[in-house]
Design a protein around this motif. Structure first.
Motif, short mmCIF file in Angstrom:
data_model
loop_
_atom_site.label_atom_id
_atom_site.label_comp_id
_atom_site.label_asym_id
_atom_site.label_seq_id
_atom_site.Cartn_x
_atom_site.Cartn_y
_atom_site.Cartn_z
N UNK A 7 21.28 49.79 19.31
CA UNK A 7 22.37 49.40 20.22
C UNK A 7 23.58 50.29 19.99
N UNK A 8 24.42 50.29 20.99
CA UNK A 8 25.71 50.97 20.90
C UNK A 8 26.78 49.94 21.21
N UNK A 47 29.91 52.30 17.47
CA UNK A 47 28.84 52.08 16.51
C UNK A 47 27.52 52.37 17.20
N UNK A 48 26.63 52.99 16.47
CA UNK A 48 25.25 53.14 16.88
C UNK A 48 24.45 52.62 15.71
N UNK A 49 23.62 51.63 15.97
CA UNK A 49 22.86 51.03 14.88
C UNK A 49 21.41 50.88 15.30
N UNK A 50 20.53 51.21 14.37
CA UNK A 50 19.10 50.98 14.54
C UNK A 50 18.68 50.00 13.45
N UNK A 51 17.98 48.92 13.85
CA UNK A 51 17.48 47.93 12.90
C UNK A 51 16.02 47.64 13.21
N UNK A 52 15.26 47.30 12.15
CA UNK A 52 13.86 46.96 12.32
C UNK A 52 13.50 45.85 11.35
N UNK A 53 12.63 44.97 11.80
CA UNK A 53 12.21 43.85 10.97
C UNK A 53 11.39 42.86 11.77
N UNK A 54 11.15 41.69 11.17
CA UNK A 54 10.41 40.63 11.85
C UNK A 54 11.17 40.20 13.10
N UNK A 55 10.42 39.85 14.14
CA UNK A 55 11.02 39.48 15.43
C UNK A 55 12.14 38.46 15.29
N UNK A 57 13.94 37.57 12.74
CA UNK A 57 15.09 38.06 11.97
C UNK A 57 15.94 39.04 12.77
N UNK A 58 15.27 39.90 13.54
CA UNK A 58 16.00 40.84 14.39
C UNK A 58 16.73 40.09 15.50
N UNK A 59 16.07 39.09 16.09
CA UNK A 59 16.71 38.29 17.14
C UNK A 59 17.97 37.60 16.62
N UNK A 60 17.89 37.04 15.43
CA UNK A 60 19.05 36.37 14.84
C UNK A 60 20.16 37.37 14.53
N UNK A 61 19.78 38.51 13.99
CA UNK A 61 20.78 39.52 13.63
C UNK A 61 21.49 40.05 14.88
N UNK A 62 20.77 40.34 15.94
CA UNK A 62 21.44 40.87 17.13
C UNK A 62 22.31 39.79 17.77
#
Length: 149
Positions: A7-8, A47-55, A57-62
């Motif tokens: 995301x940006x 900000x430009x951020x790339x994140x990866x993980x379990x679905x 966990x990523x949904x909660x983080x975003x």
């Protein structure tokens, strides 16, 4: 399987070195608990951020990121069913301009995603976005080495 998300966002105020360092350290500690990896890049109030993980966990983080009032998320791109992490040991590696001089793809991604957000997502070439993320991940060993020396 895991998913990746890039995301940006545009910040409300300019972040200084100390604020960025604190933010990336805090994020790295939290991400480590949830098995999230990726990187954070900041320049000129973006900000430009790339994140990866379990679905989940990523949904909660975003969701947390979108609710953070220090910035406004402009564009989000998701890739599902990743079989292998691109940044397996970077729980939230803070990339700087000097560490990216040899690659310099972050500004291209920022410009592209900014353009897409202004045009309401029309003509987004997600394949190009993921190719850029893949190229960056291939340089991770060289970047890790140069950042630690």
């Amino acid at each position: 399987m895991i998913k990746g998300l890039v995301y940006i966002s545009k910040t409300i105020h300019e972040f200084n070195f100390e604020e960025l360092h604190e933010l990336s350290e805090k994020a790295a500690n939290c991400n480590k608990q949830y098995g999230i990896t990726g990187y954070l890049y900041y320049e000129k109030k973006y900000f430009l951020q790339y994140i990866e993980g379990k679905n989940k966990d990523i949904d909660q983080l975003i969701e947390n990121i979108e609710n953070d009032d220090r910035h406004e998320v402009l564009s989000i791109q998701v890739i599902k069913d990743i079989s292998e992490r691109k940044f397996p040991v970077w729980h939230m590696h803070q990339l700087t301009k000097s560490s990216l001089m040899q690659i310099n793809m972050e500004n291209v991604l920022i410009d592209y995603l900014s353009y897409c957000s202004k045009n309401e997502g029309r003509d987004i070439n997600t394949e190009s976005i993921w190719r850029m993320i893949d190229k960056l991940s291939k340089f991770r060993k060289r970047l890790s080495y140069s950042l630690n020396s």
